[in-house]
Design a protein around this motif. Sequence first.
Motif, PDB file in Angstrom:
ATOM      1  N   ALA A   1      18.165  26.760 -62.074  1.00 40.06           N
ATOM      2  CA  ALA A   1      17.928  25.441 -62.671  1.00 40.06           C
ATOM      3  C   ALA A   1      19.214  24.663 -62.893  1.00 40.06           C
ATOM      4  CB  ALA A   1      17.191  25.596 -64.004  1.00 40.06           C
ATOM      5  N   THR A   2      20.354  25.380 -62.919  1.00 39.79           N
ATOM      6  CA  THR A   2      21.637  24.714 -63.141  1.00 39.79           C
ATOM      7  C   THR A   2      21.899  23.662 -62.070  1.00 39.79           C
ATOM      8  OG1 THR A   2      22.467  26.779 -64.080  1.00 39.79           O
ATOM      9  CG2 THR A   2      24.105  25.111 -63.522  1.00 39.79           C
ATOM     10  N   ILE A   3      21.528  23.954 -60.824  1.00 40.56           N
ATOM     11  CA  ILE A   3      21.741  22.992 -59.743  1.00 40.56           C
ATOM     12  C   ILE A   3      21.009  21.698 -60.054  1.00 40.56           C
ATOM     13  CG2 ILE A   3      21.336  22.515 -57.298  1.00 40.56           C
ATOM     14  CD1 ILE A   3      21.626  25.428 -56.719  1.00 40.56           C
ATOM     15  N   PHE A   4      19.742  21.823 -60.433  1.00 40.30           N
ATOM     16  CA  PHE A   4      18.911  20.646 -60.681  1.00 40.30           C
ATOM     17  C   PHE A   4      19.455  19.841 -61.853  1.00 40.30           C
ATOM     18  CE2 PHE A   4      15.347  18.218 -62.221  1.00 40.30           C
ATOM     19  CZ  PHE A   4      14.683  17.831 -61.057  1.00 40.30           C
ATOM     20  N   THR A   5      19.781  20.507 -62.959  1.00 38.24           N
ATOM     21  CA  THR A   5      20.223  19.780 -64.156  1.00 38.24           C
ATOM     22  C   THR A   5      21.578  19.111 -63.954  1.00 38.24           C
ATOM     23  OG1 THR A   5      21.207  21.796 -65.080  1.00 38.24           O
ATOM     24  CG2 THR A   5      18.931  21.299 -65.692  1.00 38.24           C
ATOM     25  N   ASP A   6      22.527  19.810 -63.318  1.00 36.92           N
ATOM     26  CA  ASP A   6      23.858  19.225 -63.143  1.00 36.92           C
ATOM     27  C   ASP A   6      23.836  18.053 -62.166  1.00 36.92           C
ATOM     28  OD1 ASP A   6      24.732  21.072 -64.906  1.00 36.92           O
ATOM     29  OD2 ASP A   6      26.100  22.119 -63.571  1.00 36.92           O
ATOM     30  N   VAL A   7      23.131  18.238 -61.051  1.00 39.64           N
ATOM     31  CA  VAL A   7      23.035  17.142 -60.086  1.00 39.64           C
ATOM     32  C   VAL A   7      22.310  15.950 -60.708  1.00 39.64           C
ATOM     33  CG1 VAL A   7      22.021  16.398 -57.895  1.00 39.64           C
ATOM     34  CG2 VAL A   7      23.153  18.619 -58.043  1.00 39.64           C
TER      35      VAL A   7
ATOM     36  N   GLU B   1      13.486  37.733 -63.578  1.00 35.52           N
ATOM     37  CA  GLU B   1      13.082  36.423 -63.072  1.00 35.52           C
ATOM     38  C   GLU B   1      13.499  35.281 -63.990  1.00 35.52           C
ATOM     39  OE1 GLU B   1       8.965  34.165 -62.725  1.00 35.52           O
ATOM     40  OE2 GLU B   1       9.073  35.784 -61.237  1.00 35.52           O
ATOM     41  N   ALA B   2      13.375  35.471 -65.293  1.00 40.40           N
ATOM     42  CA  ALA B   2      13.734  34.401 -66.230  1.00 40.40           C
ATOM     43  C   ALA B   2      15.212  34.055 -66.118  1.00 40.40           C
ATOM     44  CB  ALA B   2      13.400  34.832 -67.661  1.00 40.40           C
ATOM     45  N   VAL B   3      16.059  35.071 -65.938  1.00 41.89           N
ATOM     46  CA  VAL B   3      17.494  34.833 -65.786  1.00 41.89           C
ATOM     47  C   VAL B   3      17.769  34.128 -64.461  1.00 41.89           C
ATOM     48  CG1 VAL B   3      19.753  35.935 -65.587  1.00 41.89           C
ATOM     49  CG2 VAL B   3      18.087  36.804 -67.238  1.00 41.89           C
ATOM     50  N   THR B   4      17.135  34.607 -63.391  1.00 44.00           N
ATOM     51  CA  THR B   4      17.316  33.997 -62.070  1.00 44.00           C
ATOM     52  C   THR B   4      16.904  32.529 -62.077  1.00 44.00           C
ATOM     53  OG1 THR B   4      16.888  36.127 -60.995  1.00 44.00           O
ATOM     54  CG2 THR B   4      16.666  34.157 -59.633  1.00 44.00           C
ATOM     55  N   VAL B   5      15.776  32.231 -62.714  1.00 46.88           N
ATOM     56  CA  VAL B   5      15.276  30.856 -62.769  1.00 46.88           C
ATOM     57  C   VAL B   5      16.239  29.966 -63.558  1.00 46.88           C
ATOM     58  CG1 VAL B   5      13.464  29.433 -63.813  1.00 46.88           C
ATOM     59  CG2 VAL B   5      12.847  31.400 -62.416  1.00 46.88           C
ATOM     60  N   THR B   6      16.799  30.484 -64.640  1.00 47.02           N
ATOM     61  CA  THR B   6      17.752  29.703 -65.438  1.00 47.02           C
ATOM     62  C   THR B   6      19.008  29.396 -64.637  1.00 47.02           C
ATOM     63  OG1 THR B   6      16.934  30.818 -67.430  1.00 47.02           O
ATOM     64  CG2 THR B   6      19.004  29.611 -67.625  1.00 47.02           C
TER      65      THR B   6
ATOM     66  N   GLU C   1      22.190  31.670 -53.746  1.00 45.90           N
ATOM     67  CA  GLU C   1      21.218  32.706 -53.370  1.00 45.90           C
ATOM     68  C   GLU C   1      20.164  32.896 -54.450  1.00 45.90           C
ATOM     69  OE1 GLU C   1      20.672  34.331 -50.556  1.00 45.90           O
ATOM     70  OE2 GLU C   1      22.190  32.992 -49.718  1.00 45.90           O
ATOM     71  N   GLU C   2      20.590  32.885 -55.719  1.00 41.99           N
ATOM     72  CA  GLU C   2      19.633  33.025 -56.809  1.00 41.99           C
ATOM     73  C   GLU C   2      18.667  31.843 -56.834  1.00 41.99           C
ATOM     74  OE1 GLU C   2      19.162  35.547 -58.607  1.00 41.99           O
ATOM     75  OE2 GLU C   2      20.949  36.726 -58.178  1.00 41.99           O
ATOM     76  N   PHE C   3      19.177  30.654 -56.539  1.00 41.12           N
ATOM     77  CA  PHE C   3      18.314  29.472 -56.495  1.00 41.12           C
ATOM     78  C   PHE C   3      17.276  29.594 -55.382  1.00 41.12           C
ATOM     79  CE2 PHE C   3      17.483  25.220 -54.743  1.00 41.12           C
ATOM     80  CZ  PHE C   3      16.916  24.622 -55.850  1.00 41.12           C
ATOM     81  N   ARG C   4      17.706  30.082 -54.227  1.00 38.33           N
ATOM     82  CA  ARG C   4      16.787  30.201 -53.098  1.00 38.33           C
ATOM     83  C   ARG C   4      15.694  31.234 -53.356  1.00 38.33           C
ATOM     84  NH1 ARG C   4      21.738  30.213 -48.781  1.00 38.33           N
ATOM     85  NH2 ARG C   4      21.943  27.944 -48.538  1.00 38.33           N
ATOM     86  N   ARG C   5      16.051  32.268 -54.097  1.00 33.79           N
ATOM     87  CA  ARG C   5      15.070  33.331 -54.342  1.00 33.79           C
ATOM     88  C   ARG C   5      13.886  32.819 -55.156  1.00 33.79           C
ATOM     89  NH1 ARG C   5      17.858  38.088 -57.219  1.00 33.79           N
ATOM     90  NH2 ARG C   5      15.690  38.692 -57.436  1.00 33.79           N
ATOM     91  N   LYS C   6      14.148  31.971 -56.118  1.00 33.10           N
ATOM     92  CA  LYS C   6      13.087  31.466 -57.000  1.00 33.10           C
ATOM     93  C   LYS C   6      13.177  29.945 -57.081  1.00 33.10           C
ATOM     94  CE  LYS C   6      11.483  35.526 -58.287  1.00 33.10           C
ATOM     95  NZ  LYS C   6      10.100  35.955 -57.981  1.00 33.10           N
ATOM     96  N   LYS C   7      13.249  29.287 -55.910  1.00 28.35           N
ATOM     97  CA  LYS C   7      13.550  27.860 -55.916  1.00 28.35           C
ATOM     98  C   LYS C   7      12.459  27.018 -56.574  1.00 28.35           C
ATOM     99  CE  LYS C   7      12.059  27.545 -51.076  1.00 28.35           C
ATOM    100  NZ  LYS C   7      12.497  27.193 -49.709  1.00 28.35           N
ATOM    101  N   TYR C   8      11.188  27.381 -56.387  1.00 26.98           N
ATOM    102  CA  TYR C   8      10.128  26.547 -56.959  1.00 26.98           C
ATOM    103  C   TYR C   8      10.098  26.642 -58.475  1.00 26.98           C
ATOM    104  CZ  TYR C   8       8.654  26.186 -52.121  1.00 26.98           C
ATOM    105  OH  TYR C   8       8.636  25.949 -50.775  1.00 26.98           O
TER     106      TYR C   8
END
Length: 700
Positions: A157-163, A149-154, A84-91
């Motif tokens: 970003a975990t999805i992108f970095t781990d994948v 926002e900075a926390v949400t974005v971090t 959900e956090e990723f979807r909120r600030k996905k870009y």
Amino acid sequence: MESILKFFEEPIVSFAVLLAVILTVPILVERFRIPGLVGLLAAGVVLGPNGLHLLQKESETLSLLAEIGLLYLMFVSGLEVDIEEFRRKKYRSIGYGSLTFAIPLIFGTVVGRLFGFDWNASVLIGSLFASHTLLAYPMVSRLGVVSNEAVTVTIGATIFTDVGSLLVLAICIGINAGDFTATKLAILLGSLAIYSVVVLFGFDWAGRQFFKRTGDDEGNQFLFVLLAIFLASLGAQLIGVEKIVGAFLAGLAVNDAVGQSPVKEKVVFVGSVLFIPIFFVNLGLLIDIPAFIASISSIWLTLAIVTGLIISKFLAAYGAKLLYHYNQDELLTMWSMSMPQVGATLAATLVGYRAGMLTEGVLNSVIVLMLVTATLGPLITSRVAPKLITSDTTLEPDTTPSNWGAGTTDHPFTVVVPVYNPKTEQYLIEMAALLARYESGRIVPLAIATAQANMDTPTIGAAMERSEALLANAKAVSQEIGVEAEPLLRIDDGIAQGISRASREQDASLIVMGWGRRTGFRARLFGNVLDSVLWSSHCPVAITRLLNSPSTMQRILVPIDNLGSASSRTVQFAQMLAAANQATVTLLHITDRRASAGKRAWTESQLAMSVAKWAPQLKPEIQVVSSDNVVTAILQAAKSCDLVVLRSLRRRTNAGLDISDVTTQVAQQLTCSVVLLGEPQRSQPGVVVNQTRDQLATQA
């Protein structure tokens, strides 16, 4: 003598030793403020082939359990990514994810080349830099700054970095297998793309359908999740990709289906108490002490890996600051949250080491990296994240606390009180009645008789008679206090389901419960009534340990750990009880011992302003105390109080391992009455610490 040696070679002996280590070592080392994971690694070194020889890395039993632990570790990493956090600030999450992936990848590749590794191994080392573990998530959650926002974005970003790092690992391992042409690379990438789509969308669909059809059958849902882990891992191996990639993708796939359900707690519980600790013990068996000391003495590789990671993560956070105009505190928070390297990094390092691509020196350096970043990252977060509170003004509509507890003519303030134990019923009803009288509401004493195959069995008849007696006593107590009571006897499949459903039907504003002792392995694994109600309730739940009548409580202490809205319901609960009792309320906030007098005064004024917004009728005493030991400071203040109201939080880690919580330690040692206030899942996901409740139960 031979018989003794043969005895120690039995698999059951190794398993017993592992259980003893997992049970005792983390408890012992945490007393010295050393992370439990470090203790497990050290235990592996001491008990392994370089120590007492009680555990052997060649053991088939240990290898199987450690392999399951490795898969479990990666699965939990995917499961605990907040979709959900990723979807909120996905870009912006993708933007920062690209920076914190690409820059460390380049730095790690350069380090590999500088120390003589070939391009393939160097890129693999770079992929180790690219991922990160959100060890500081519980901290920012407790501080109430997750919506910044900075926390949400971090977090996103975990999805992108781990994948991304796992995909790089898959390609590097494939190339290392030999005879790897451009055509084979294209086939591998194509297979990986198809496989990822099948797992992410197929498992997600299957999970939703299965959970929908099985309802409250947590046992089968738990087995479905386990099956998903191993099917995805086997599928990854079939297409020539490491199993840990499949386990991580399986975690992402069933993330939405599992959500914040009780099944997630059970899945993480099994991993955190058994398989993941065994993986870390087994990792300790691989550490050769002479080689480890030699790698430290030739410190340049270790220093380059640690320094390169820290600098590259800072540059990525600085780039996000420039792109998205974050302030200095947000920059440091993003840097510190993306710094720790535990789950994915250790797993990928072990895979590379087993494949012969990474040397023992790299393995040892990554262990040092884990120790440094897992300590430094959360330490910086703890110092910087509290400063985000003043700039965190984003509140979700359903979490705004201004009118919590206020009833209306159509929907009066309603307190549901499940009654079961005659010894605790009196105080529970008294507390519920005091709150309801203050709000001009009503209480619903609730008794549940569990359904039987035949409604005419003597068992259900006896249960109904007992329930009716409890309800009659509850009504008598409420009449003495002058509060309307509407006793409700319900027959349901289970006690927890009955409480949750009846509370929803009665449009309850609050559920007041006592707690009982857990017994048996099944209770620990699949939870008890309290666990299930906390997971499924639509309204706040007050978990109480009342040593005296609530009507005699004149001094109420409310520890406040932040200045945001997260603590508002706790303050409002204290306000209602204080107003009903003519009691005094003390709000206690603990600051760092080095905080200046000006900082303490500013904190006190901010607390006063927040209270004026949350609970305008409350005129509390506000105490701001400087101390390095939060637990000791709260216990000291509680000595002069009748009741302590705590906000209960679930601790989350990517490794799935519980971390000690202030609430847990305070509740263990308090000698007065306690209320733990848990929020409904819809507004505050994951709000109760099982560890806290287990230890409180032993005090009851």
